[in-house]
Design a protein around this motif. Structure first.
Motif, mmCIF file in Angstrom:
data_model
loop_
_atom_site.group_PDB
_atom_site.id
_atom_site.type_symbol
_atom_site.label_atom_id
_atom_site.label_comp_id
_atom_site.label_asym_id
_atom_site.label_seq_id
_atom_site.Cartn_x
_atom_site.Cartn_y
_atom_site.Cartn_z
ATOM 1 N N ALA A 1 0.886 -1.179 0.000
ATOM 2 C CA ALA A 1 0.000 0.000 0.000
ATOM 3 C C ALA A 1 0.917 1.219 0.000
ATOM 4 C CB ALA A 1 -0.948 -0.027 1.199
ATOM 5 N N ALA A 2 0.576 2.217 0.814
ATOM 6 C CA ALA A 2 1.473 3.346 1.053
ATOM 7 C C ALA A 2 1.911 3.231 2.510
ATOM 8 C CB ALA A 2 0.768 4.667 0.785
ATOM 9 N N ILE A 3 2.757 2.236 2.792
ATOM 10 C CA ILE A 3 3.151 1.909 4.163
ATOM 11 C C ILE A 3 4.463 2.622 4.480
ATOM 12 C CG2 ILE A 3 3.586 0.075 5.809
ATOM 13 C CD1 ILE A 3 2.155 -1.850 3.922
ATOM 14 N N THR A 4 4.402 3.549 5.418
ATOM 15 C CA THR A 4 5.589 4.298 5.805
ATOM 16 C C THR A 4 6.510 3.429 6.660
ATOM 17 O OG1 THR A 4 4.294 6.344 5.813
ATOM 18 C CG2 THR A 4 6.418 6.390 6.930
ATOM 19 N N ILE A 5 7.795 3.458 6.346
ATOM 20 C CA ILE A 5 8.785 2.706 7.114
ATOM 21 C C ILE A 5 9.141 3.515 8.356
ATOM 22 C CG2 ILE A 5 11.101 1.696 7.083
ATOM 23 C CD1 ILE A 5 10.842 1.492 4.037
ATOM 24 N N THR A 6 8.806 2.999 9.530
ATOM 25 C CA THR A 6 9.123 3.660 10.791
ATOM 26 C C THR A 6 9.846 2.699 11.723
ATOM 27 O OG1 THR A 6 7.044 3.038 11.890
ATOM 28 C CG2 THR A 6 7.026 5.061 10.572
#
Length: 390
Positions: free
Chosen positions: A124-129
């Motif tokens: 998806a639009a998964i932010t890497i944190t």
């Protein structure tokens, strides 16, 4: 690699070997050399072929996703498309994978399901944190971005800004300082005049009250002149107070007028530094909440980006903060006449594919992602969807 072959022949016994060499030693030598060469190639190629096949489960992969326009979009028939979906299809094609897509309502549930192993990969639009890295593995980033701010294009209401200015901490501090000085001057006038001036004499309440009232009249230039100090000390204090109050009120009035005019012309929000003093909205369960909490910016959450932008239109919030490309795309598609995205971005972040911890196919996906994102088709996809040239 020819050793096993020779050992096999030797196991047949010396007499058999002697007969073979005697009858056709040249053919044997050629055959042995060809077998050795072919065997080396076969053994050299097998590990790579087996690695590609054995790293992934021998079944149809389950790929998790969620709607995040324009990265993951689902039409009325349930068909998926978008930047991230197209990227995964390219990766799957390169690796020869079969898969089916499954949907989650938000990123948090998608991460949780992936960490449990419900999905082989999440797209998806998964932010890497840092927090998410503790529960899932991420692929190489496929898109670098940052947070953006959406604001209303409608002019700011003058009366609303007047009320907001009057209840702001700065205004209340300045007004409190003026009132405090006025009370102090009134008390000093009463001390100087109470025994020499009937206007400020008499009982404590009457005399002190009259002095404070006179001080307020002098400060606002509203005195009628029918009463005032008559002692030298009282009149000296009155002159100083009148001059100081004129300058103080003039500066105070100019500052308030300037602030109101600036806000009216430029808007309430022009950058990150304005967020702590306005009403902020963001998407629930998003990585943006971590940034706002870290900066101690009070915020209101919304289930969908469109809900937050509608609240921005209605004036119930002053700014909506979220991933800039997703924010810009939604505004362009549905709110272009009423909302604008500021030309600022901050808090750099990257999108990646998420996988359960320790999966052996992570390396293969990393390589495929890097290959896909360095292809001209990827650049064309970004330009068509976001208008970006990379």
């Amino acid at each position: 690699m020819a050793v096993p072959f020779v050992a096999l022949l030797a196991s047949r016994g010396p007499a058999w070997l002697h007969a073979v060499f005697r009858k056709g030693r040249y053919a044997f030598v050629v055959f042995a050399l060809l077998t050795a060469i072919g065997g080396e190639n076969t053994y050299a190629q097998m590990p790579q072929q087996q690695a590609d096949g054995e790293d992934f489960p021998q079944r149809e992969l389950v790929i998790g996703t969620k709607e995040a326009l324009p990265f993951a979009m689902k039409d009325a028939d349930g068909n998926w498309s978008g930047i991230s979906i197209d990227l995964w299809r390219e990766v799957a094609q390169r690796l020869g994978l079969k898969f089916r897509l499954a949907e989650e309502p938000n990123v948090q549930k998608l991460i949780e399901a992936t960490s449990r192993g419900d999905y082989d990969v999440s797209v998806a639009a998964i932010t890497i944190t840092a927090d998410r890295e503790g529960s899932v593995d991420f692929s190489q980033p496929f898109y670098d971005t940052g947070l953006g701010i959406a604001v209303s294009v409608n002019s700011v209401s003058v009366w609303r800004e007047i009320v907001r200015t009057m209840i702001s901490a700065g205004f209340l501090q300045a007004a409190g300082a003026l009132i405090g000085i006025s009370l102090l001057v009134g008390a000093l006038v009463w001390l100087f005049e109470r025994r020499h001036n009937d206007d400020f004499g008499g009982p404590l309440g009457r005399g002190l009250g009259a002095s404070i009232w006179w001080s307020a009249e002098a400060m606002t230039q509203a005195s009628t002149g029918h009463r005032g100090p008559i002692t030298i000390a009282g009149r000296a204090l009155a002159i100083i107070w009148m001059v100081v109050s004129i300058i103080t009120i003039a500066v105070f009035t100019a500052s308030v007028t300037s602030a109101l005019t600036t806000r009216q012309m430029r808007g309430l929000v022009n950058g990150v530094e304005d967020l702590p003093s306005v009403r902020v909205g963001t998407l629930a369960n998003s990585a943006t909440i971590g940034f706002l909490d870290g900066e101690r910016i009070k915020h209101r959450t919304f289930v969908q980006v469109a809900d937050g932008l509608r609240a921005l239109e209605a004036g119930s919030i002053d700014a909506f903060v979220y991933d800039k490309p997703l924010l810009a795309w939604t505004v362009e598609q549905h709110f272009s006449c009423t909302v604008q995205v500021l030309d600022v971005d901050f808090e750099p972040q990257s999108y990646g594919l998420a996988m359960p911890l320790g999966r052996p196919y992570r390396k293969a996906i990393d390589v495929a992602v890097l290959q896909a994102t360095h292809d001209q088709r990827w650049k064309a996809t970004l330009f068509q969807s976001l208008g970006e040239k990379r």
